[in-house]
Scaffold this motif. Structure first.
Motif, PDB file in Angstrom:
ATOM      1  N   UNK A 110     -12.568 -18.369  37.937  1.00 23.60           N
ATOM      2  CA  UNK A 110     -11.290 -18.889  38.410  1.00 23.60           C
ATOM      3  C   UNK A 110     -10.792 -18.061  39.585  1.00 23.60           C
ATOM      4  N   UNK A 111      -9.950 -18.699  40.402  1.00 21.77           N
ATOM      5  CA  UNK A 111      -9.237 -18.021  41.478  1.00 21.77           C
ATOM      6  C   UNK A 111      -7.781 -17.894  41.042  1.00 21.77           C
ATOM      7  N   UNK A 112      -7.265 -16.659  41.065  1.00 27.42           N
ATOM      8  CA  UNK A 112      -5.888 -16.418  40.646  1.00 27.42           C
ATOM      9  C   UNK A 112      -5.192 -15.557  41.684  1.00 27.42           C
ATOM     10  N   UNK A 113      -3.873 -15.549  41.626  1.00 29.53           N
ATOM     11  CA  UNK A 113      -3.097 -14.719  42.551  1.00 29.53           C
ATOM     12  C   UNK A 113      -2.455 -13.559  41.806  1.00 29.53           C
ATOM     13  N   UNK A 114      -1.595 -12.836  42.486  1.00 31.14           N
ATOM     14  CA  UNK A 114      -1.032 -11.611  41.928  1.00 31.14           C
ATOM     15  C   UNK A 114      -0.027 -11.892  40.814  1.00 31.14           C
ATOM     16  N   UNK A 115       0.361 -13.160  40.642  1.00 33.12           N
ATOM     17  CA  UNK A 115       1.256 -13.520  39.546  1.00 33.12           C
ATOM     18  C   UNK A 115       0.503 -14.060  38.336  1.00 33.12           C
ATOM     19  N   UNK A 116      -0.827 -14.182  38.445  1.00 33.68           N
ATOM     20  CA  UNK A 116      -1.630 -14.660  37.332  1.00 33.68           C
ATOM     21  C   UNK A 116      -1.763 -16.163  37.257  1.00 33.68           C
ATOM     22  N   UNK A 117      -1.306 -16.900  38.266  1.00 37.54           N
ATOM     23  CA  UNK A 117      -1.393 -18.363  38.284  1.00 37.54           C
ATOM     24  C   UNK A 117      -2.793 -18.789  38.726  1.00 37.54           C
ATOM     25  N   UNK A 118      -3.405 -19.701  37.986  1.00 32.81           N
ATOM     26  CA  UNK A 118      -4.723 -20.212  38.353  1.00 32.81           C
ATOM     27  C   UNK A 118      -4.608 -21.146  39.551  1.00 32.81           C
ATOM     28  N   UNK A 119      -5.368 -20.857  40.604  1.00 38.16           N
ATOM     29  CA  UNK A 119      -5.335 -21.658  41.821  1.00 38.16           C
ATOM     30  C   UNK A 119      -6.540 -22.578  41.941  1.00 38.16           C
ATOM     31  N   UNK A 120      -7.658 -22.190  41.329  1.00 40.66           N
ATOM     32  CA  UNK A 120      -8.865 -23.023  41.412  1.00 40.66           C
ATOM     33  C   UNK A 120      -9.825 -22.596  40.302  1.00 40.66           C
ATOM     34  N   UNK A 121     -10.613 -23.551  39.857  1.00 36.58           N
ATOM     35  CA  UNK A 121     -11.636 -23.284  38.845  1.00 36.58           C
ATOM     36  C   UNK A 121     -12.952 -23.876  39.322  1.00 36.58           C
ATOM     37  N   UNK A 122     -14.022 -23.099  39.220  1.00 41.07           N
ATOM     38  CA  UNK A 122     -15.341 -23.556  39.660  1.00 41.07           C
ATOM     39  C   UNK A 122     -16.108 -24.074  38.450  1.00 41.07           C
ATOM     40  N   UNK A 123     -16.524 -25.328  38.506  1.00 44.18           N
ATOM     41  CA  UNK A 123     -17.137 -25.975  37.349  1.00 44.18           C
ATOM     42  C   UNK A 123     -18.634 -25.706  37.232  1.00 44.18           C
ATOM     43  N   UNK A 124     -19.329 -25.536  38.347  1.00 38.96           N
ATOM     44  CA  UNK A 124     -20.788 -25.411  38.290  1.00 38.96           C
ATOM     45  C   UNK A 124     -21.250 -23.974  38.117  1.00 38.96           C
ATOM     46  N   UNK A 125     -20.323 -23.079  37.857  1.00 41.41           N
ATOM     47  CA  UNK A 125     -20.685 -21.674  37.679  1.00 41.41           C
ATOM     48  C   UNK A 125     -21.311 -21.474  36.307  1.00 41.41           C
ATOM     49  N   UNK A 126     -22.322 -20.618  36.253  1.00 42.68           N
ATOM     50  CA  UNK A 126     -22.958 -20.270  34.976  1.00 42.68           C
ATOM     51  C   UNK A 126     -23.143 -18.762  34.935  1.00 42.68           C
ATOM     52  N   UNK A 149     -14.808  -9.097  39.228  1.00 40.55           N
ATOM     53  CA  UNK A 149     -13.681  -9.445  40.096  1.00 40.55           C
ATOM     54  C   UNK A 149     -14.144  -9.358  41.540  1.00 40.55           C
ATOM     55  N   UNK A 150     -13.766 -10.366  42.341  1.00 41.86           N
ATOM     56  CA  UNK A 150     -14.012 -10.330  43.786  1.00 41.86           C
ATOM     57  C   UNK A 150     -12.689 -10.582  44.498  1.00 41.86           C
ATOM     58  N   UNK A 151     -12.276  -9.619  45.324  1.00 38.78           N
ATOM     59  CA  UNK A 151     -11.030  -9.764  46.069  1.00 38.78           C
ATOM     60  C   UNK A 151     -11.194 -10.775  47.188  1.00 38.78           C
ATOM     61  N   UNK A 152     -10.285 -11.741  47.244  1.00 39.50           N
ATOM     62  CA  UNK A 152     -10.203 -12.674  48.364  1.00 39.50           C
ATOM     63  C   UNK A 152      -9.034 -12.247  49.237  1.00 39.50           C
ATOM     64  N   UNK A 153      -8.522 -13.125  50.044  1.00 39.62           N
ATOM     65  CA  UNK A 153      -7.416 -12.782  50.931  1.00 39.62           C
ATOM     66  C   UNK A 153      -6.085 -13.143  50.289  1.00 39.62           C
ATOM     67  N   UNK A 154      -5.015 -12.619  50.878  1.00 40.12           N
ATOM     68  CA  UNK A 154      -3.650 -12.966  50.486  1.00 40.12           C
ATOM     69  C   UNK A 154      -3.391 -12.679  49.015  1.00 40.12           C
ATOM     70  N   UNK A 155      -3.811 -11.480  48.542  1.00 42.44           N
ATOM     71  CA  UNK A 155      -3.562 -11.055  47.164  1.00 42.44           C
ATOM     72  C   UNK A 155      -4.118 -12.041  46.139  1.00 42.44           C
ATOM     73  N   UNK A 156      -5.305 -12.556  46.430  1.00 39.88           N
ATOM     74  CA  UNK A 156      -5.991 -13.445  45.509  1.00 39.88           C
ATOM     75  C   UNK A 156      -7.309 -12.817  45.081  1.00 39.88           C
ATOM     76  N   UNK A 157      -7.737 -13.139  43.849  1.00 38.47           N
ATOM     77  CA  UNK A 157      -9.012 -12.625  43.352  1.00 38.47           C
ATOM     78  C   UNK A 157      -9.733 -13.715  42.575  1.00 38.47           C
ATOM     79  N   UNK A 158     -11.059 -13.672  42.647  1.00 31.84           N
ATOM     80  CA  UNK A 158     -11.913 -14.496  41.800  1.00 31.84           C
ATOM     81  C   UNK A 158     -12.288 -13.663  40.580  1.00 31.84           C
TER      82      UNK A 158
END
Length: 873
Positions: free
Chosen positions: A312-328, A294-303
């Protein structure tokens, strides 16, 4: 005429009896002015949005008269000139004008974040600085009085030195100065010169007598020097100008200010560790298999990333905000590693499929290669960005030969430091899995079996590998907090340990959280002081708060050291009821006594025991379920019993056997063992009945159930008619309580006790509310629980396959003693006879049963106190 009175209702503050002036959008609280200040400063409600009641009704006073045209009111706003306008303010008509209310709301929104910072942060710690400034008056006066004393001493030393030098000059220098020698030398020189001149004069005057000789002398005329460079000795004596008063003052009173800079307040003056962590919420994420990092981002968001190439990037409600495709993930197991971090600007730094380190901008539109992989065969394994310098720390791994190292890169991507060996040349790392920089610039690495800490320059400081109680460490995710404490997940015992910055163990911050939650990854949000904890084997993330603000308006507060011990205390009931019934009649013996033992035929081991009578029990292994007596004879043999090695049978008050059959239905065998009936059919094929217990208090049947696909468990209660009356699945925070309930029993106070497969004993009350979880003694040391029972004094007895002992706890989960230590070879199953107060213990390794007694009747005549074991019995 009577004056009519119209009743007016005034809203009252939710926290006190004051009048409501503010309301919180984030929670239902209505607040007065004083409670509002406390609400926005507390870390628990730090991110809440507080507004005035006037803002709630969107009321804006627009009837303000123009200062230039007093009979007109303001209606518009000029954005260019930043002025409010009325209808007669004509020179602004060519400018961009907007509605006054719109302009007001826009500007208020622009200042919203600043106002929030002032309310929640600046108004909290600035008064602390003011307090320190006021205290500096006394501090500076005290400290400068010390310098005053030093200046007096310095002046006296200076005076003594002057006297010494003067005496030395008079006694040694002036007396030994060879004035006579210098003058004599010049005297001889001038006499010789005079003699030469007189000799020439004599020859000149006698030249007429000897003219030839005189002619010969022309080429040898003496030089008549007007100045022989004879220095005047007395002119060399002088005394230096008097000392400068300023120079003497600087010499005696120069107090240097060693450190300069802005006045700051350390977090240790603002924050403290709470007595126990507070659960805030849990999230079940979509798009990941587990929470490896887990990596904390800003505004109550975490990777959040897993071991299946998902980030994935999600917020404090568990909603997916972004997904990184080239991650391995490059990961071999759930435990994973820390392949991503967030820098001070909010950009994501991550390791991609080609082992390059990339940067994703905070708007998630631009991806750049920050560091390209060139250092073969080294592979980047984990990353972290220094919040102090902006440097990138990279944990590297090499497979052949297996070793690790840490490299530091500046913000331009240039390598500035490599940390690989200690001062003896011995390698520091095997495989750096997670990496973090502490507030004191130490580099903290979660390695294979150890936590390795080096200072900023790379010098090895310490290695943490074994808990003070002796249990080994399997370190996973790691982070540091605002107080420079080091937090590390321990995969061995599913705990989160807290160390200070020097590696001293402080406490177990989390001891085996409920249910299927196994801590694996950590991230500390420095803005909200919340701890994000990711689970090892599911998609759940829990958010905790264990740091709170000091009450700067009060006196001395609880510090980190004060809170250490309280974090390890097992919760107990504050009010003790007076002894009743068995507690008045019975007491523990000083040592348990074995009455007899025997070997059971037709089984290979003792998986579970159910008492039928004082001389008869049902016992099973993986393939057989038999009834036996105290001589080991087989009285009955059941064919269709389930083969799971759990607590799959029990006996009701009518001595009837209740068991889980091969189809996971619950069957009942009559007392005469001739009739078998299906008591409860399996309606839901997703769930399997896993363990059963017949309640002696209510006559209900308690059933432990297991969902293999979801890897979760629950406890259900059925009445004597087979109807479902209760389901226990989650605690009050929505956290799952069980994974796989292997053994289940009930205590005299109605508590339901479960030995779970995740190495914990979970205890809930009669209504299903979670009371406590026991994970071994000392706390956090780990346990492998199997058979469990309770006795007439409400003690909890549980077999531990890890230590091959039987733990005795009181009804509130406090460890009392190891009841059996050497007498039994791997005790695995237990049952207690409430009539004879005998304990039946079965072995895992063989088919041996032992019968003990450890409770005796209290001597009513002497009224001796009950024995309370404090060590091994």
């Amino acid at each position: 005429m009577a004056t009519s009175r119209i009743p007016c209702k005034v809203h009252q503050c939710s926290k006190c009896f004051g009048n409501t002036e503010y309301m919180c959008i984030s929670c239902p609280d209505e607040l007065c002015s004083k409670c509002k200040e406390k609400h926005v400063k507390e870390l628990k409600t730090l991110d809440h949005n507080v507004m005035t009641y006037r803002d709630k009704s969107n009321y804006i006073r627009t009837q303000e008269f123009c200062v230039r045209h007093s009979s007109n009111v303001y209606k518009m706003y000029c954005e260019l000139c930043e002025l409010s306008l009325c209808d007669h303010c004509g020179k602004h008509k060519k400018h961009r004008n907007i509605d006054l209310e719109t302009a007001y709301k826009t500007k208020k929104q622009q200042h919203k974040e600043t106002i929030h910072t002032i309310r929640s942060d600046a108004l909290f710690y600035r008064p602390v600085i003011l307090t320190n400034i006021n205290s500096d008056f006394k501090t500076c006066l005290t400290r400068f009085s010390i310098f005053q004393s030093e200046m007096v001493t310095k002046a006296q030393t200076f005076k003594d030195l002057v006297n010494f030098v003067l005496n030395d000059l008079m006694s040694n220098v002036f007396c030994a100065f060879n004035f006579k020698h210098r003058c004599l030398k010049q005297k001889i020189e001038i006499i010789r010169h005079l003699l030469r001149l007189q000799h020439y004069l004599y020859k000149y005057e006698r030249s007429a007598i000897h003219p030839i000789q005189f002619l010969k002398m022309k080429s040898h005329l003496p030089k008549i020097q007007e100045n022989l460079n004879l220095f005047l000795h007395t002119s060399q004596f002088s005394v230096r100008d008097s000392f400068s008063e300023k120079r003497i003052a600087e010499s005696l009173g120069g107090v240097k200010i060693i450190e300069k800079g802005n006045r700051t307040i350390g977090n240790e003056c603002l924050l403290k560790v709470m007595s126990s962590p507070e659960f805030i919420q849990s999230l079940t994420l979509a798009g990941v298999r587990g929470c490896g990092h887990i990596s904390c981002a800003r505004l109550n968001r975490v990777w959040v990333s897993d071991d299946r190439d998902n980030l994935i990037l999600t917020n404090i409600t568990g909603v997916n905000l972004h997904r990184l495709d080239e991650f391995h993930s490059h990961c071999e197991s759930y435990t994973g590693y820390g392949p991503h971090t967030v820098n001070n600007e909010g950009d994501l730094i991550y390791i991609n499929r080609n082992y390059n380190i990339n940067k994703l901008s905070k708007d998630m539109k631009t991806t750049t290669t920050f560091i390209e992989k060139t250092d073969y065969p080294w592979i980047p394994w984990c990353v972290d960005v220094s919040p102090h310098t902006g440097d990138l720390l990279v944990g590297m791994y090499r497979n052949k030969p297996k070793s690790g190292k840490v490299t530091r890169y500046n913000q331009s991507g240039q390598l500035t430091l490599t940390i690989q060996h200690d001062n003896r040349g011995i390698g520091l790392y095997n495989r750096p899995s997670y990496i973090k920089e502490n507030n004191n610039r130490d580099v903290v690495v979660s390695d294979s079996g150890t936590v390795v800490v080096t200072e900023y320059g790379g010098r090895h400081r310490f290695t943490y590998a074994i808990h003070p109680f002796g249990s080994k460490l399997v370190p996973l995710g790691i982070c540091t907090d605002a107080l420079s404490n080091i937090l590390v997940c321990d995969g061995m015992n599913s705990t989160v340990q807290m160390l200070n910055k020097d590696g001293q163990f402080l406490s177990y911050l989390l001891i085996r959280p409920p249910g299927t939650f196994r801590p694996c990854s950590l991230s500390y949000d420095i803005n909200t002081h919340r701890l994000w904890v990711g689970s090892y084997n599911n998609k759940k993330v829990c958010v905790y708060r264990y740091v709170t603000r000091l009450d700067t308006s009060a006196g001395p507060n609880l510090t980190t050291a004060d809170a250490i011990e309280s974090l390890n205390v097992v919760p107990t009931n504050d009010t003790e009821k007076p002894q009743q019934d068995n507690e008045c009649l019975l007491q523990l013996m000083s040592h348990p006594k074995i009455l007899y033992s025997f070997t059971v035929t037709d089984v290979e081991s003792c998986g579970h025991i159910s008492l039928v009578a004082s001389d008869q029990v049902w016992i099973n292994d993986r393939n057989n379920l038999i009834m036996t007596n105290t001589t080991g004879d087989t009285l009955d043999h059941l064919e269709d019993c389930n083969s799971d090695f759990t607590g799959l049978h029990t006996v009701n008050s009518d001595s009837e056997l209740i068991y889980i059959d091969e189809e996971y239905d619950i069957s009942k065998q009559s007392t005469d063992t001739e009739t078998d009936t299906t008591f409860i059919q399996r309606p839901d094929f997703k769930w399997r009945r896993w363990s059963v217990y017949w309640s002696l208090l209510t006559g209900d049947l308690l059933v432990g159930m297991f969902n293999i696909k979801r890897e979760t468990g629950k406890v259900t209660r059925y009445n004597q008619s087979g109807q479902l009356t209760q389901t226990i699945h989650h605690d009050m925070n929505g956290m799952e309580l069980y994974r796989q309930p292997n053994y289940i029993t009930e205590n005299n106070n109605g508590d339901i006790l479960v030995c779970d497969s995740l190495k914990v004993v979970v205890v809930v009350d009669l209504g299903g509310r979670h009371r406590f979880s026991y994970s071994g003694h000392p706390p956090g040391s780990g346990i492998s629980p199997c058979g469990i029972c309770t006795d007439a004094m409400s003690h909890i007895l549980v077999c531990d396959n890890k230590t091959n002992t039987v733990h005795m706890l009181n009804k509130d989960g406090q460890f009392l003693s190891h009841l059996l230590t050497k007498e039994m070879d791997e005790p695995h199953s237990l049952t207690y006879d409430a009539n004879t107060h005998r304990l039946w213990v079965g072995s895992y390794n063989n088919n041996k049963l032992c019968v003990y007694i450890y409770i005796e009747q209290r001597n009513a005549l002497t009224d001796e106190p009950a024995y309370c074991p404090c060590g091994d019995a």
